[in-house]
Write a protein that holds these residues in place. Sequence first.
Motif, short mmCIF file in Angstrom:
data_model
loop_
_atom_site.label_atom_id
_atom_site.label_comp_id
_atom_site.label_asym_id
_atom_site.label_seq_id
_atom_site.Cartn_x
_atom_site.Cartn_y
_atom_site.Cartn_z
N SER A 242 0.80 -1.23 0.00
CA SER A 242 0.00 0.00 0.00
C SER A 242 0.83 1.27 0.00
CB SER A 242 -0.94 0.00 1.22
OG SER A 242 -0.20 0.11 2.41
N LEU B 264 -5.84 -5.36 4.35
CA LEU B 264 -6.35 -4.14 3.75
C LEU B 264 -6.50 -4.31 2.24
CD1 LEU B 264 -4.36 -1.26 5.51
CD2 LEU B 264 -6.47 -2.40 6.24
N SER C 223 -7.55 0.89 -1.99
CA SER C 223 -8.18 1.78 -1.02
C SER C 223 -7.15 2.37 -0.06
CB SER C 223 -9.25 1.02 -0.23
OG SER C 223 -10.29 0.57 -1.07
N ALA C 224 -6.19 1.56 0.37
CA ALA C 224 -5.15 2.05 1.27
C ALA C 224 -4.31 3.13 0.60
CB ALA C 224 -4.26 0.89 1.72
N LEU D 270 -6.38 6.31 0.54
CA LEU D 270 -6.39 6.92 1.87
C LEU D 270 -5.11 7.71 2.11
CD1 LEU D 270 -7.28 7.26 4.87
CD2 LEU D 270 -6.24 5.01 5.29
N CYS E 158 -13.00 4.96 7.22
CA CYS E 158 -13.27 4.22 5.98
C CYS E 158 -14.23 3.07 6.30
CB CYS E 158 -11.98 3.67 5.37
SG CYS E 158 -10.79 4.93 4.86
N LEU F 124 -14.45 4.20 1.11
CA LEU F 124 -13.54 3.18 0.59
C LEU F 124 -13.71 1.91 1.41
CD1 LEU F 124 -10.27 5.34 0.43
CD2 LEU F 124 -11.78 4.80 -1.50
N LEU G 215 -11.91 -0.32 2.82
CA LEU G 215 -10.49 -0.46 3.15
C LEU G 215 -10.17 -1.75 3.91
CD1 LEU G 215 -7.59 0.71 3.43
CD2 LEU G 215 -8.40 1.84 5.53
N TYR G 216 -10.86 -1.97 5.02
CA TYR G 216 -10.45 -3.01 5.97
C TYR G 216 -11.24 -4.28 5.73
CZ TYR G 216 -8.74 -4.83 10.46
OH TYR G 216 -8.12 -5.57 11.44
#
Length: 340
Positions: free
Chosen positions: A27, A95, A99-100, A103, A122, A208, A210-211
Amino acid sequence: MKLMTYVVPCYNSEAYMRNCISTLLASGGEELEIILVDDGSMDGTGRIADEYAARYPEIVRAIHQENGGHGEGVNQGIRNARGLYFKVVDSDDWLDVPSAKELLATIRRHLENGSPADLYICNYVYEHETQGSRVMRYRSTLPVGRIFGWSEIRSFKPWQYLLMHSLVYRTALLRECGLELPKHTFYVDNLFAYIPLPYVKTLCYLDLDLYRYYIGREDQSVNEAVMIRRIDQQLRVTRLMAQAYRGERLAAMDRRLVKYLLNYVTMMMTISSVLLTVDGSPEALEKRAALWSWLKAENPGWYSAIRYRSIATFVNLPGAFGRRLSVQNYRLARRIYKFN
């Protein structure tokens, strides 16, 4: 300058931690810091952590500690973080790399403009082992893609909470609020997602996914049977949250933030009550009664709102029939929202 610190508490994680770490490494570059905290593991976790630290010395740091639990792993991260922002990633989660990257680009842009947020939020995705995926979003509740304050948030849905998975704090804020999670206690991620919030003045929500929160293993801490065995730890965290902010401190906060804090404690009280009801033993039912008596004495203003004007009302129905109905309501909610 390190832009982001990812802290990965690891305990006997050799089977899955590589997948987690690979997404963090992908990321970003040397503006990232990845702290792998080996929490007294008894398998190859420590060796794998050292392997990554040797391979990526400018990015990865390995910390070895005596077993202190997930909370102490997070505490070590806060003490040692060099990044401007701080995120916890559990070793069996991961992740979404695009998206990461987005961010980090947003944080970088806000820093360049002189307007970084205290907290970035997120979405997170339940990746259930047997029931598929479910995305938890906040677009109906929070402004998207810009800096805002608590006065601009809308009412959260009953299933919407700012869990650890969705949060990226400014590292200095975590130190300013004196966050110190209890050792040898599960479910402290709720404290991480609750205690710092009144110190947050500016927020930014990015829509997003993300996680990726892996869920469904029989040995996970959120498995129902495991939670019942560890109910005393759940009760400890619930009490710490309920007594954290009261009286004048609440009066000084934005009313929307106060409502959110109340709803979070309501959720914790509800889960604790349901688990004790599912247990059904005389000892468990005594603990349930004691919990509500404690809240009434400790925070009477919140007691009435939680006990009689919230979802908790429907999981504290009297008598054997009421307890059966309470459990049925809980099972239905679990199937819909896949929370354990």
